[in-house]
Write a protein that holds these residues in place. Structure first.
Motif, short mmCIF file in Angstrom:
data_model
loop_
_atom_site.label_atom_id
_atom_site.label_comp_id
_atom_site.label_asym_id
_atom_site.label_seq_id
_atom_site.Cartn_x
_atom_site.Cartn_y
_atom_site.Cartn_z
N TYR A 140 9.00 -38.28 -31.37
CA TYR A 140 9.01 -37.59 -30.08
C TYR A 140 8.67 -36.12 -30.30
CZ TYR A 140 10.69 -35.76 -25.60
OH TYR A 140 10.80 -35.11 -24.39
N THR A 141 7.64 -35.66 -29.66
CA THR A 141 7.11 -34.31 -29.86
C THR A 141 8.17 -33.24 -29.67
OG1 THR A 141 4.94 -35.07 -29.13
CG2 THR A 141 5.32 -32.69 -29.13
N ASN A 181 6.32 -38.59 -24.43
CA ASN A 181 5.47 -37.51 -24.92
C ASN A 181 4.48 -37.03 -23.86
OD1 ASN A 181 6.45 -36.96 -27.53
ND2 ASN A 181 5.33 -38.70 -28.38
#
Length: 187
Positions: free
Chosen positions: A34-35, A164
């Motif tokens: 997950y960014t 994202n």
């Protein structure tokens, strides 16, 4: 009466046979990829590295003083050695206190940021589940909440992609920590 009972039995059977829609998410993969989570982790890793870099000159200066003391200790009087040892002890405590204060502050901020991301992901999964008609979305992790699941029930990549896509990259900004000069000036 017999007909009512039969209808009730059939209705309960049909309700019991209705299939619930469920899936699972690999939580470890989700948070690794997950960014926002990676940006938060990178931010606090950088802050920790910055604190180390800020304190490195003080640590090096302390080590030079220790080396010099050890080199000259034989030629000093007992009183001079005690005075020098107290000075070095005080300097060492000061450096350790700075490391603990700044490290603790960064750790608290980091934990709060991670907790915030986890909370956001949980809310997102709730919404995702409702919007996509799931009755249950389980979390798969190392502690074994889901020991097995058919691969077609694994929606990790779908959730990760949607998560994202919703997150605007770069919105996690580093928190400025006080340098030792800022701290002493404020006092």
């Amino acid at each position: 009466m017999k007909t009512t009972f039969s209808i009730l039995l059939i209705a309960l059977t049909l309700i019991g046979c209705s299939k619930s829609k469920s899936a699972f998410v690999d939580t470890q993969k989700l948070f690794e990829d997950y960014t926002e989570m990676t940006e938060v982790q990178d931010k606090y890793t950088k802050l920790t590295d910055d604190v180390r870099a800020d304190l490195q000159p003080k640590i090096q200066a302390f080590q030079i003083k220790v080396d010099l003391y050890q080199k000259n200790a034989q030629s000093m009087s007992m009183a001079e050695r005690q005075t020098k040892e107290q000075e070095l002890g005080a300097l060492q405590q000061e450096i350790q206190q700075m490391q603990q204060n700044r490290g603790g502050q960064i750790q608290q901020e980091s934990q709060a940021a991670v907790d915030s991301v986890i909370s956001k992901v949980r809310k997102f999964i709730d919404t995702y589940g409702e919007e996509n008609g799931y009755d249950f979305i389980y979390g798969k992790n190392e502690s074994g909440n889901v020991l097995y699941g058919k691969s077609e029930l694994d929606i990790t990549d779908k959730v990760l992609e949607a998560l994202n896509k919703e997150y605007s990259s770069g919105s996690t900004e580093p928190v400025k920590t006080e340098s030792p000069a800022d701290t002493t000036a404020a006092e």
